[in-house]
Motif scaffolding. Sequence first.
Motif, PDB file in Angstrom:
ATOM      1  N   HIS A   1       0.831  -1.204   0.000  1.00  0.00           N
ATOM      2  CA  HIS A   1       0.000   0.000   0.000  1.00  0.00           C
ATOM      3  C   HIS A   1       0.868   1.258   0.000  1.00  0.00           C
ATOM      4  O   HIS A   1       0.641   2.183  -0.796  1.00  0.00           O
ATOM      5  N   LEU A   2       1.868   1.313   0.873  1.00  0.00           N
ATOM      6  CA  LEU A   2       2.719   2.497   0.956  1.00  0.00           C
ATOM      7  C   LEU A   2       3.596   2.655  -0.278  1.00  0.00           C
ATOM      8  O   LEU A   2       3.881   3.781  -0.706  1.00  0.00           O
ATOM      9  N   ASP A   3       4.011   1.542  -0.877  1.00  0.00           N
ATOM     10  CA  ASP A   3       4.769   1.617  -2.131  1.00  0.00           C
ATOM     11  C   ASP A   3       3.937   2.309  -3.203  1.00  0.00           C
ATOM     12  O   ASP A   3       4.451   3.113  -3.994  1.00  0.00           O
ATOM     13  N   GLY A   4       2.653   1.988  -3.237  1.00  0.00           N
ATOM     14  CA  GLY A   4       1.776   2.625  -4.215  1.00  0.00           C
ATOM     15  C   GLY A   4       1.658   4.123  -3.982  1.00  0.00           C
ATOM     16  O   GLY A   4       1.658   4.909  -4.935  1.00  0.00           O
ATOM     17  N   ILE A   5       1.579   4.538  -2.712  1.00  0.00           N
ATOM     18  CA  ILE A   5       1.527   5.973  -2.389  1.00  0.00           C
ATOM     19  C   ILE A   5       2.815   6.649  -2.841  1.00  0.00           C
ATOM     20  O   ILE A   5       2.786   7.737  -3.427  1.00  0.00           O
ATOM     21  N   ALA A   6       3.946   6.009  -2.572  1.00  0.00           N
ATOM     22  CA  ALA A   6       5.239   6.601  -2.940  1.00  0.00           C
ATOM     23  C   ALA A   6       5.370   6.752  -4.450  1.00  0.00           C
ATOM     24  O   ALA A   6       5.915   7.750  -4.943  1.00  0.00           O
ATOM     25  N   ARG A   7       4.857   5.771  -5.206  1.00  0.00           N
ATOM     26  CA  ARG A   7       4.949   5.846  -6.670  1.00  0.00           C
ATOM     27  C   ARG A   7       3.997   6.899  -7.231  1.00  0.00           C
ATOM     28  O   ARG A   7       4.369   7.659  -8.132  1.00  0.00           O
ATOM     29  N   ARG A   8       2.761   6.946  -6.706  1.00  0.00           N
ATOM     30  CA  ARG A   8       1.761   7.851  -7.246  1.00  0.00           C
ATOM     31  C   ARG A   8       1.979   9.296  -6.821  1.00  0.00           C
ATOM     32  O   ARG A   8       1.752  10.213  -7.612  1.00  0.00           O
ATOM     33  N   ILE A   9       2.405   9.492  -5.578  1.00  0.00           N
ATOM     34  CA  ILE A   9       2.525  10.848  -5.056  1.00  0.00           C
ATOM     35  C   ILE A   9       3.977  11.173  -4.751  1.00  0.00           C
ATOM     36  O   ILE A   9       4.657  11.813  -5.552  1.00  0.00           O
ATOM     37  N   SER A  10       4.478  10.723  -3.616  1.00  0.00           N
ATOM     38  CA  SER A  10       5.874  10.991  -3.254  1.00  0.00           C
ATOM     39  C   SER A  10       6.240  10.174  -2.032  1.00  0.00           C
ATOM     40  O   SER A  10       5.380   9.671  -1.305  1.00  0.00           O
ATOM     41  N   GLY A  11       7.542  10.064  -1.794  1.00  0.00           N
ATOM     42  CA  GLY A  11       8.016   9.377  -0.599  1.00  0.00           C
ATOM     43  C   GLY A  11       7.615  10.104   0.661  1.00  0.00           C
ATOM     44  O   GLY A  11       7.339   9.477   1.699  1.00  0.00           O
ATOM     45  N   ALA A  12       7.555  11.424   0.595  1.00  0.00           N
ATOM     46  CA  ALA A  12       7.164  12.203   1.773  1.00  0.00           C
ATOM     47  C   ALA A  12       5.728  11.879   2.182  1.00  0.00           C
ATOM     48  O   ALA A  12       5.429  11.725   3.374  1.00  0.00           O
ATOM     49  N   GLN A  13       4.823  11.765   1.195  1.00  0.00           N
ATOM     50  CA  GLN A  13       3.432  11.444   1.505  1.00  0.00           C
ATOM     51  C   GLN A  13       3.301  10.017   2.023  1.00  0.00           C
ATOM     52  O   GLN A  13       2.483   9.738   2.905  1.00  0.00           O
TER      53      GLN A  13
END
Length: 386
Positions: A140-152
């Motif tokens: 789940h967090l990998d998807g957030i990092a790819r779509r938005i950013s590592g900070a998010q």
Amino acid sequence: MPTPRNLAASNAGAPGCSIRPTSNAPFNGGMMPITRKDRHGKPVIYGRVKLPSGKHREHRCTTWREAVAWEESVKVTQPDTVTGTVSLAALFTAYLDHVQARGMADKTYGEKRQAFRELLADVKPSLPVQRVTYALIEAHLDGIARRISGAQANRRRKNILAAYSWGVRAFKLPEPCPWRVERYREDKRPKYVPTPEDFWKVHDAAKSPDERAMLFTALHTAARKEELFRMQRNDLDFANRRLRLWTRKRKGGGLEEDWIPMTQALHDCLLRHRLQMGFREHVFVSSRGTPWVSATHLMYSLCDKAGVRRFGFHAIRHLSASMLDGAGVPLSVIQAILRHRSALTTSRYLTSLRGVQASLDGVFDRTKSESPSEPCLAATHLVTHN
């Protein structure tokens, strides 16, 4: 916007999180929806569940399908006190109730709720917490990092881990936390601090004396925008040349007061501004006459109008600090004005305030940061422009 208790229901239609009974559901108190007649004799459908405490809970619905969906949403948000298991949705719902009851800021609360809703879109809400694996959280967090950013992704990670840590105390979840995914790389960008010249351009672009007075106060106090929005008539002490700011930026999240000395220019500005306030409660209000909630649009529109790079109120706070530092004001005084309190700095704050009044006067003079064609720092400049 969903409330904590319909957090799971709001994700009922999201991919991968359909809510339906499973053999692993932690709570199975659902009862068949019932139909009753209202006072006009028309049939009304009610969803109905039996809580672990033995009590019944009902909810009026418009359709049978809606009633069934409501029952399922309640199932996954009720921990099973007999077996000690708790579903993922139940953990997040209970945690949101916990932080809301303790007065968490709306912005922080919203960030937590968004993080949980996004996770419930990828992981089934009825899944027991003990069955939510490291791999599921990481994906789940990998998807957030790819779509938005590592900070998010790191922000979501922090909120998810906070909910689990609370669950250790509330529901006796096993330790150590199995969701501790490694932090993601963040590209740090330097904070933009406007120049004094740009600040005054934005100040002059404000269409009302009220807005100009608010910007002027922000510069002279280094106040956070929420503190400016909260300021009321009884927070202005003209006799002692000081004003009071209320902040939640302390441990526990409760409102605490700080008395800040006024510069002479700010004193004159707010004294004249008080004549325009009339009998209203808040010192600064929007063009509609209501207390400010967010001024992002205001600041961006003023920056665009002034032809400068966009910045917000927090950037003005940084500008105030840099101007104080450039004027040679001692670090302890700057800490007192910024109100960065801790066990170490509290004593500095109390002792340094004795010299703040004299140190501040003259620091924010407009004539020191630019050479306007005519003097306009005086309070009359703030209240006569329309």
